[in-house]
Write an enzyme that holds these catalytic residues in place. Structure first.
Site, mmCIF file in Angstrom:
data_model
loop_
_atom_site.group_PDB
_atom_site.id
_atom_site.type_symbol
_atom_site.label_atom_id
_atom_site.label_comp_id
_atom_site.label_asym_id
_atom_site.label_seq_id
_atom_site.Cartn_x
_atom_site.Cartn_y
_atom_site.Cartn_z
ATOM 1 N N LYS A 146 23.935 45.053 82.272
ATOM 2 C CA LYS A 146 24.293 46.450 82.558
ATOM 3 C C LYS A 146 24.294 46.679 84.061
ATOM 4 C CE LYS A 146 22.927 51.243 81.623
ATOM 5 N NZ LYS A 146 21.965 52.119 80.935
ATOM 6 N N LYS B 275 27.960 46.158 79.837
ATOM 7 C CA LYS B 275 28.275 47.560 80.144
ATOM 8 C C LYS B 275 28.405 47.730 81.656
ATOM 9 C CE LYS B 275 26.516 52.268 79.497
ATOM 10 N NZ LYS B 275 25.410 53.120 79.019
#
Length: 323
Positions: A191, A244
């Site tokens: 992420k 992400k």
């Protein structure tokens, strides 16, 4: 002469040789659940996406189920916040209530919960603050409490998004030692500290009141670090590895697909959604075609699962095309 165009000549042959297909079964739809009553509020920076209170969410759930979308990812917005995010492990908290309601009304709908603190803390960061930074190990203690509370509520999967070191091992131990050894974990394994999250912070009231999240989320310039992060989650027992954001990190999606024998997810985040919506509203692009092409690129890169605010729209397109 090699004539590759022979296999592009008609729709029939294009269908036969198509390498990747986007399906409804690939999709997870995020839901924002706000504590209170009578709330059905569109998020200005995310047209078509709403915050709902539990008394107003029935119609939304019915549409999701009617579209055959298999799963939802829940984000909670509490009425009260504190510096620890203690509402996250309140067994009668907003997410816990939402899990129980959804599983009662729509037991076939697969429910995943975001396990984090930024929506619940008064400072907007993803854990316990010490000396103006997130204390990793103190946060893990609270993360275990939140995980068990979600498990007791009946969630189908937990998804920790805070990027604390040791997250998966902490959660796996907590679940295994509390009678939930079969509950899967989807790790936000890679992420990035991305500018594409802007609209989400409007949606979830989660903007930090000071600083930013670069001490715990990844530098967008780093690829090899993503391998290290994914390897730790893999070793610690994550059942699904996620990247992400999605569109600017398709190389990372491909890296994980080629190197890990686990399902790979990606999160088509709020900024990616908002850009398509804004450009389509201006008439600069064909919004539906760009939506489908973008999500197909994630499948082509290797994503098995796509978390996207487009899920309902995509499902309608796919159902229409399959008639």
């Amino acid at each position: 002469m090699n004539r590759t165009r022979r296999l592009r000549k008609s729709e029939g042959i294009r269908r036969l040789v198509k390498e990747n297909n986007l399906t409804i079964d690939d999709l997870i739809y995020p839901l924002f659940i706000e504590e209170g009553e009578g709330i059905e509020k569109e998020i200005v920076s995310m047209p078509g996406v709403f915050r709902f209170s539990l008394d107003r969410i029935a119609k939304e759930l019915e549409e999701i189920v009617s579209l055959n979308i298999p799963a939802v990812l829940l984000f909670g917005i509490p009425s009260e916040k504190d510096d620890q995010g203690t509402e996250t492990w309140n067994d009668n908290g907003i997410v816990q209530q939402a899990v129980r309601l959804i599983k009662k009304k729509h037991p076939s709908l697969y429910v995943i919960t975001d396990v984090c603190f930024c929506e619940y803390t008064s400072h907007g960061h993803c854990g316990v603050i010490d000396n103006h930074d997130v204390d990793n190990d103190a946060t893990l203690i609270n993360l275990a409490k939140q995980t068990i509370s979600h498990a007791k509520a009946g969630v189908d999967m937990v998804a920790p998004s805070g990027m604390m070191d040791g997250t998966i091992a902490t959660m796996r131990d907590a679940l295994d030692n509390s009678g939930f050894p079969s509950l899967p974990i989807m790790g936000y394994s890679v992420k990035y500290a991305s500018a594409f999250y802007g609209p989400f912070r409007d949606a979830a009231d989660s903007a930090p009141t000071f600083g930013d999240r670069r001490t715990y989320q990844m530098d967008p310039s780093n690829r090899l670090e993503g391998h290290r992060e994914a390897s730790f989650d893999d070793e610690e027992g994550a059942d699904i590895l996620m990247v992400k954001p999605a569109l600017s990190y398709l190389d990372i999606v491909r890296d994980l697909k080629e190197n890990y024998d686990r399902p790979i997810a990606c999160y088509n985040v709020s900024g990616e959604y908002a850009m398509v919506k804004a450009a389509a509203e201006k008439g600069w692009i064909d919004g539906e075609r760009v939506m489908m092409e973008s999500l197909l690129s994630m499948k082509r890169a290797g994503a098995d699962i796509i978390i996207t605010y487009f899920a309902k729209e995509v499902a309608k397109v796919l159902m229409r095309n399959n008639k």
